[in-house]
Design a protein around this motif. Structure first.
Motif, PDB file in Angstrom:
ATOM      1  N   LEU A  46       0.819  -1.209   0.000  1.00 51.37           N
ATOM      2  CA  LEU A  46       0.000   0.000   0.000  1.00 51.37           C
ATOM      3  C   LEU A  46       0.854   1.260   0.000  1.00 51.37           C
ATOM      4  O   LEU A  46       0.516   2.249  -0.650  1.00 51.37           O
ATOM      5  CB  LEU A  46      -0.955  -0.011   1.198  1.00 51.37           C
ATOM      6  CG  LEU A  46      -2.040  -1.086   1.151  1.00 51.37           C
ATOM      7  CD1 LEU A  46      -2.850  -1.086   2.433  1.00 51.37           C
ATOM      8  CD2 LEU A  46      -2.941  -0.901  -0.051  1.00 51.37           C
ATOM      9  N   SER A  47       1.971   1.231   0.704  1.00 54.19           N
ATOM     10  CA  SER A  47       2.858   2.401   0.718  1.00 54.19           C
ATOM     11  C   SER A  47       3.446   2.665  -0.654  1.00 54.19           C
ATOM     12  O   SER A  47       3.478   3.810  -1.110  1.00 54.19           O
ATOM     13  CB  SER A  47       3.997   2.201   1.723  1.00 54.19           C
ATOM     14  OG  SER A  47       3.489   2.053   3.014  1.00 54.19           O
TER      15      SER A  47
ATOM     16  N   SER B 233       0.797   4.041  -2.929  1.00 61.01           N
ATOM     17  CA  SER B 233       0.480   5.415  -2.546  1.00 61.01           C
ATOM     18  C   SER B 233       1.553   6.387  -3.011  1.00 61.01           C
ATOM     19  O   SER B 233       1.245   7.459  -3.547  1.00 61.01           O
ATOM     20  CB  SER B 233       0.322   5.532  -1.026  1.00 61.01           C
ATOM     21  OG  SER B 233      -0.741   4.748  -0.588  1.00 61.01           O
TER      22      SER B 233
ATOM     23  N   LEU C  55      -6.977   5.662  -1.834  1.00 52.68           N
ATOM     24  CA  LEU C  55      -5.877   5.188  -0.984  1.00 52.68           C
ATOM     25  C   LEU C  55      -5.720   6.045   0.230  1.00 52.68           C
ATOM     26  O   LEU C  55      -5.906   7.197   0.239  1.00 52.68           O
ATOM     27  CB  LEU C  55      -4.575   5.161  -1.765  1.00 52.68           C
ATOM     28  CG  LEU C  55      -4.553   4.215  -2.947  1.00 52.68           C
ATOM     29  CD1 LEU C  55      -3.236   4.353  -3.698  1.00 52.68           C
ATOM     30  CD2 LEU C  55      -4.710   2.786  -2.504  1.00 52.68           C
TER      31      LEU C  55
END
Length: 98
Positions: free
Chosen positions: A14-15, A18, A98
């Motif tokens: 997810l990082s 993003s 997100l």
């Protein structure tokens, strides 16, 4: 210990998505070389996550069968709530948030 590994993989995935999304929004990936680097970084992170997919699937199966007791059912409930929220946002806003 496996729970921590899953959380680390998901956090890394997810990082990276993003960071790539924010950079794209700011125009950082307008050139072909930049797009190639962004795609490569995202694919490497995704591949790293998929290596641990079997562990995640086994953990979810153990929770659903009842091998982990009440905490497994709480995990399944929380995971279901996250998926429902994600799908609802996807339907309502027509894009991934997100």
């Amino acid at each position: 210990m496996a729970d921590l590994t899953i959380l680390i993989y998901l956090g890394a995935l997810l990082s990276s998505v993003s960071v790539v999304g924010m950079a794209q929004a700011n125009g950082a990936f307008s050139g072909s070389l930049s797009r190639t680097i962004a795609g490569g970084a995202t694919s490497i992170t995704s591949a790293t996550f998929l290596v641990g997919y079997t562990n995640l699937e086994s953990f979810i199966n153990a929770c659903a069968i009842g091998n982990l007791g009440l905490s497994g059912y709480v995990f399944i409930g929380g995971l279901s709530a996250l998926v429902i929220t994600w799908v609802t946002n996807l339907i309502e806003y027509r894009k991934v948030i997100l």
